[in-house]
Write a protein that holds these residues in place. Structure first.
Motif, PDB file in Angstrom:
ATOM      1  N   HIS A 110      31.128 -70.480 -95.251  1.00 46.86           N
ATOM      2  CA  HIS A 110      29.674 -70.665 -95.242  1.00 46.86           C
ATOM      3  C   HIS A 110      28.927 -69.346 -95.104  1.00 46.86           C
ATOM      4  CE1 HIS A 110      29.685 -75.072 -95.088  1.00 46.86           C
ATOM      5  NE2 HIS A 110      30.726 -74.985 -94.281  1.00 46.86           N
ATOM      6  N   TRP A 111      29.498 -68.414 -94.324  1.00 42.40           N
ATOM      7  CA  TRP A 111      28.846 -67.127 -94.079  1.00 42.40           C
ATOM      8  C   TRP A 111      29.876 -66.004 -94.215  1.00 42.40           C
ATOM      9  CZ3 TRP A 111      28.490 -71.123 -90.293  1.00 42.40           C
ATOM     10  CH2 TRP A 111      27.290 -71.856 -90.343  1.00 42.40           C
ATOM     11  N   PRO A 112      30.193 -65.589 -95.438  1.00 43.43           N
ATOM     12  CA  PRO A 112      31.218 -64.561 -95.667  1.00 43.43           C
ATOM     13  C   PRO A 112      30.974 -63.269 -94.888  1.00 43.43           C
ATOM     14  CG  PRO A 112      30.588 -65.603 -97.733  1.00 43.43           C
ATOM     15  CD  PRO A 112      29.609 -66.088 -96.704  1.00 43.43           C
ATOM     16  N   PHE A 113      29.711 -62.925 -94.660  1.00 48.00           N
ATOM     17  CA  PHE A 113      29.383 -61.678 -93.970  1.00 48.00           C
ATOM     18  C   PHE A 113      29.823 -61.678 -92.509  1.00 48.00           C
ATOM     19  CE2 PHE A 113      25.770 -64.478 -93.231  1.00 48.00           C
ATOM     20  CZ  PHE A 113      25.551 -64.333 -91.875  1.00 48.00           C
ATOM     21  N   ALA A 114      30.080 -62.861 -91.952  1.00 46.76           N
ATOM     22  CA  ALA A 114      30.364 -62.960 -90.520  1.00 46.76           C
ATOM     23  C   ALA A 114      31.839 -62.758 -90.174  1.00 46.76           C
ATOM     24  CB  ALA A 114      29.911 -64.320 -89.989  1.00 46.76           C
ATOM     25  N   GLY A 115      32.701 -62.681 -91.182  1.00 46.25           N
ATOM     26  CA  GLY A 115      34.135 -62.629 -90.939  1.00 46.25           C
ATOM     27  C   GLY A 115      34.588 -61.556 -89.973  1.00 46.25           C
ATOM     28  N   SER A 116      34.010 -60.353 -90.082  1.00 46.27           N
ATOM     29  CA  SER A 116      34.444 -59.243 -89.235  1.00 46.27           C
ATOM     30  C   SER A 116      34.042 -59.420 -87.784  1.00 46.27           C
ATOM     31  CB  SER A 116      33.850 -57.930 -89.763  1.00 46.27           C
ATOM     32  OG  SER A 116      32.424 -57.978 -89.739  1.00 46.27           O
ATOM     33  N   LYS A 117      33.086 -60.308 -87.515  1.00 44.27           N
ATOM     34  CA  LYS A 117      32.622 -60.525 -86.144  1.00 44.27           C
ATOM     35  C   LYS A 117      33.408 -61.597 -85.401  1.00 44.27           C
ATOM     36  CE  LYS A 117      27.684 -59.543 -86.916  1.00 44.27           C
ATOM     37  NZ  LYS A 117      26.324 -60.121 -86.736  1.00 44.27           N
ATOM     38  N   ILE A 118      34.141 -62.416 -86.163  1.00 46.04           N
ATOM     39  CA  ILE A 118      34.760 -63.602 -85.563  1.00 46.04           C
ATOM     40  C   ILE A 118      36.121 -63.295 -84.956  1.00 46.04           C
ATOM     41  CG2 ILE A 118      35.512 -65.974 -85.951  1.00 46.04           C
ATOM     42  CD1 ILE A 118      33.608 -66.105 -88.331  1.00 46.04           C
ATOM     43  N   HIS A 119      36.264 -63.588 -83.686  1.00 47.63           N
ATOM     44  CA  HIS A 119      37.539 -63.479 -82.990  1.00 47.63           C
ATOM     45  C   HIS A 119      38.132 -64.878 -82.866  1.00 47.63           C
ATOM     46  CE1 HIS A 119      36.598 -59.354 -81.523  1.00 47.63           C
ATOM     47  NE2 HIS A 119      35.364 -59.820 -81.527  1.00 47.63           N
ATOM     48  N   GLN A 132      24.004 -63.558 -87.910  1.00 47.20           N
ATOM     49  CA  GLN A 132      23.647 -62.185 -88.270  1.00 47.20           C
ATOM     50  C   GLN A 132      23.317 -61.347 -87.035  1.00 47.20           C
ATOM     51  OE1 GLN A 132      20.492 -62.992 -91.172  1.00 47.20           O
ATOM     52  NE2 GLN A 132      21.794 -62.155 -92.783  1.00 47.20           N
ATOM     53  N   ARG A 133      22.681 -61.960 -86.059  1.00 51.69           N
ATOM     54  CA  ARG A 133      22.239 -61.229 -84.875  1.00 51.69           C
ATOM     55  C   ARG A 133      23.321 -61.108 -83.800  1.00 51.69           C
ATOM     56  NH1 ARG A 133      16.322 -64.024 -83.739  1.00 51.69           N
ATOM     57  NH2 ARG A 133      15.341 -63.531 -85.753  1.00 51.69           N
ATOM     58  N   ALA A 134      24.297 -61.992 -83.811  1.00 50.36           N
ATOM     59  CA  ALA A 134      25.316 -62.009 -82.746  1.00 50.36           C
ATOM     60  C   ALA A 134      26.178 -60.747 -82.765  1.00 50.36           C
ATOM     61  CB  ALA A 134      26.200 -63.240 -82.899  1.00 50.36           C
ATOM     62  N   ARG A 135      26.508 -60.240 -81.568  1.00 46.47           N
ATOM     63  CA  ARG A 135      27.384 -59.073 -81.455  1.00 46.47           C
ATOM     64  C   ARG A 135      28.834 -59.460 -81.743  1.00 46.47           C
ATOM     65  NH1 ARG A 135      25.420 -54.970 -77.986  1.00 46.47           N
ATOM     66  NH2 ARG A 135      23.194 -54.669 -78.425  1.00 46.47           N
ATOM     67  N   PHE A 136      29.214 -60.660 -81.280  1.00 52.90           N
ATOM     68  CA  PHE A 136      30.558 -61.155 -81.565  1.00 52.90           C
ATOM     69  C   PHE A 136      30.526 -62.675 -81.628  1.00 52.90           C
ATOM     70  CE2 PHE A 136      30.514 -61.042 -76.889  1.00 52.90           C
ATOM     71  CZ  PHE A 136      30.973 -62.319 -76.579  1.00 52.90           C
ATOM     72  N   LEU A 137      31.529 -63.255 -82.266  1.00 53.16           N
ATOM     73  CA  LEU A 137      31.667 -64.698 -82.409  1.00 53.16           C
ATOM     74  C   LEU A 137      33.081 -65.088 -82.039  1.00 53.16           C
ATOM     75  CD1 LEU A 137      30.011 -64.660 -85.915  1.00 53.16           C
ATOM     76  CD2 LEU A 137      28.919 -65.652 -83.893  1.00 53.16           C
ATOM     77  N   VAL A 138      33.243 -66.245 -81.438  1.00 55.84           N
ATOM     78  CA  VAL A 138      34.571 -66.720 -81.051  1.00 55.84           C
ATOM     79  C   VAL A 138      34.823 -68.099 -81.640  1.00 55.84           C
ATOM     80  CG1 VAL A 138      36.117 -67.312 -79.147  1.00 55.84           C
ATOM     81  CG2 VAL A 138      34.539 -65.401 -78.900  1.00 55.84           C
ATOM     82  N   ALA A 139      35.924 -68.226 -82.367  1.00 58.63           N
ATOM     83  CA  ALA A 139      36.363 -69.512 -82.912  1.00 58.63           C
ATOM     84  C   ALA A 139      37.627 -69.939 -82.174  1.00 58.63           C
ATOM     85  CB  ALA A 139      36.649 -69.393 -84.405  1.00 58.63           C
ATOM     86  N   PHE A 140      37.763 -71.223 -81.922  1.00 59.47           N
ATOM     87  CA  PHE A 140      38.930 -71.712 -81.197  1.00 59.47           C
ATOM     88  C   PHE A 140      40.204 -71.613 -82.017  1.00 59.47           C
ATOM     89  CE2 PHE A 140      35.688 -74.657 -79.068  1.00 59.47           C
ATOM     90  CZ  PHE A 140      35.469 -73.747 -78.047  1.00 59.47           C
ATOM     91  N   THR A 141      40.082 -71.767 -83.332  1.00 64.45           N
ATOM     92  CA  THR A 141      41.261 -71.807 -84.191  1.00 64.45           C
ATOM     93  C   THR A 141      41.032 -71.020 -85.478  1.00 64.45           C
ATOM     94  OG1 THR A 141      40.529 -73.789 -85.383  1.00 64.45           O
ATOM     95  CG2 THR A 141      41.796 -74.141 -83.350  1.00 64.45           C
ATOM     96  N   ASP A 142      42.128 -70.705 -86.165  1.00 64.22           N
ATOM     97  CA  ASP A 142      42.039 -70.048 -87.472  1.00 64.22           C
ATOM     98  C   ASP A 142      41.256 -70.897 -88.455  1.00 64.22           C
ATOM     99  OD1 ASP A 142      43.561 -67.584 -87.203  1.00 64.22           O
ATOM    100  OD2 ASP A 142      45.302 -68.855 -86.896  1.00 64.22           O
ATOM    101  N   GLN A 143      41.420 -72.219 -88.370  1.00 62.88           N
ATOM    102  CA  GLN A 143      40.725 -73.117 -89.284  1.00 62.88           C
ATOM    103  C   GLN A 143      39.220 -73.038 -89.112  1.00 62.88           C
ATOM    104  OE1 GLN A 143      42.006 -74.973 -91.843  1.00 62.88           O
ATOM    105  NE2 GLN A 143      39.848 -75.317 -92.330  1.00 62.88           N
ATOM    106  N   LEU A 144      38.753 -72.976 -87.854  1.00 59.49           N
ATOM    107  CA  LEU A 144      37.318 -72.855 -87.603  1.00 59.49           C
ATOM    108  C   LEU A 144      36.785 -71.538 -88.156  1.00 59.49           C
ATOM    109  CD1 LEU A 144      36.524 -74.241 -84.020  1.00 59.49           C
ATOM    110  CD2 LEU A 144      35.825 -75.165 -86.234  1.00 59.49           C
ATOM    111  N   LYS A 145      37.565 -70.475 -88.008  1.00 61.89           N
ATOM    112  CA  LYS A 145      37.146 -69.177 -88.538  1.00 61.89           C
ATOM    113  C   LYS A 145      37.038 -69.240 -90.060  1.00 61.89           C
ATOM    114  CE  LYS A 145      38.270 -64.277 -88.884  1.00 61.89           C
ATOM    115  NZ  LYS A 145      39.192 -63.172 -88.544  1.00 61.89           N
ATOM    116  N   LYS A 146      38.027 -69.830 -90.714  1.00 66.49           N
ATOM    117  CA  LYS A 146      38.015 -69.936 -92.171  1.00 66.49           C
ATOM    118  C   LYS A 146      36.818 -70.750 -92.655  1.00 66.49           C
ATOM    119  CE  LYS A 146      43.048 -69.532 -92.687  1.00 66.49           C
ATOM    120  NZ  LYS A 146      44.301 -70.241 -93.032  1.00 66.49           N
TER     121      LYS A 146
END
Length: 343
Positions: free
Chosen positions: A91-100, A72-86
């Motif tokens: 677990h946290w639907p609200f975080a989707g827009s932050k994840i690159h 919630q507090r992070a400005r941005f998030l980075v996932a290595f793969t599409d699977q990690l993002k999914k």
């Protein structure tokens, strides 16, 4: 400033350091292990998923809650793969827009940049105590095999005795902890060694989980052709990987295995367990070989030994893949752009 999470006993210590050094921003690696250290800080930060945080730590209710707060507090998030993002979005639907997803941030797909010029003043906090053990947390791929490395001496010190045969060494690089599942192949490999005594499996890495490490040692006492070696300096490890016949991955889950990428860079074939994190970087029979169960591992290993054309094709394509998609400099630029948003 680059700091190991092991340097801190509490989040208040990190808050004090940030205040003392007047840091503008923080970039953390591993949502739980590093993220929990920011609970007492108000500094803006970005977070890079480590792999075990999303794949394993989410199963613990307390850890899940902490990671949700960090997200919630992070400005941005980075996932290595599409699977990690999914998985994170589940677990946290609200975080989707932050994840690159790194492959979409730039042409590159993998990075762990520990450079002081990420921004004018920054602190990068991650789990760095055991570079061999992290598996998912490494830089854009750079390998530097030790020039003075003695392969024969390494084998003898490992307990492998060979005289009239050239051994086929399969190297499993991992910290001794359950998520890496180093015992997964032991029974099948031991049976194979009895039939073909020229094949050996060497497990190398630090004892991350002392209790589990003792279980590994106890199991290997009755195994044939399987040896355990303590962790080595990175340049020696890279040399051992280079001189091995193949590098093995047996993990239950992965974010993105740095060991696999390093093996590709060293032009050593990879045999990896068929899990989402490994499928993200290994294309079966193209840049490596993927197996679902121990017996399939043995069958693919035999094929790799007998088919030199397949081996050469795999290491050539894997090397091209790493050079194209895992450049350290390009990924460094990517993170500089992301961290600029923190200021």
């Amino acid at each position: 400033m680059l700091r190991d999470i092991g340097d801190f006993k509490s989040s208040s210590q990190v808050a004090d350091l940030i205040s003392e050094k007047k840091f503008d921003a923080v970039l953390i690696i591993h949502l739980y292990k590093a993220g929990r250290l920011l609970l007492d800080s108000s500094v803006p930060y970005g977070a890079i998923f480590g792999g075990t945080d999303i794949n394993e730590d989410v199963k613990d209710a307390k850890k899940h809650e902490v990671m949700g707060t960090i997200l919630q507090r992070a400005r941005f998030l980075v996932a290595f793969t599409d699977q990690l993002k999914k998985t994170a979005e589940q677990h946290w639907p609200f975080a989707g827009s932050k994840i690159h997803v790194q492959s979409q941030v730039s042409k590159e797909t993998r990075c762990y940049t520990a450079s002081s010029d990420l921004c004018s003043t920054s602190i990068l906090i991650g789990s760095l105590s055991h570079p061999q053990a992290s598996g998912s947390n490494a830089t854009g791929v750079v390998t530097k095999p030790c020039a003075k490395f003695n392969w024969g001496e390494f084998l003898q010190n490992s307990g492998i005795q060979f005289k009239s045969i050239d051994p086929y060494i399969f190297l499993l690089v991992c910290g001794l902890r359950q998520v890496k599942d180093p015992l997964y192949l032991v029974d099948a490999f031991s049976a194979w060694h009895k039939v073909e005594p020229c094949v050996y499996l060497v497990i190398i890495g630090p004892e991350i989980d002392p209790v589990f490490a003792q279980q590994v040692k106890a199991k290997l006492k009755s195994a044939h052709g399987v040896y355990l070696v303590s962790e080595k300096p990175q340049e020696e490890l890279h040399a051992a990987m280079r001189d091995s016949f193949a590098v093995v991955n047996s993990s239950v889950s992965e974010g993105m295995s740095s060991t696999i990428l390093e093996a590709m860079d060293l032009k050593v074939p990879v045999l990896a367990r068929n899990i989402p994190g490994n499928r993200a970087i290994v294309k079966h029979e193209h840049t490596g070989l993927l197996y679902f169960h121990p017996q399939e591992f043995v069958e693919l290993s035999k094929r790799l030994i007998s088919d030199t054309g397949l081996k050469e094709s795999i290491v050539t394509k894997a090397k091209e893949y790493v050079e194209k998609h895992h450049s350290k400099n390009s990924e460094k630029e990517t993170y500089q752009k992301l961290t600029a948003n923190l200021l």
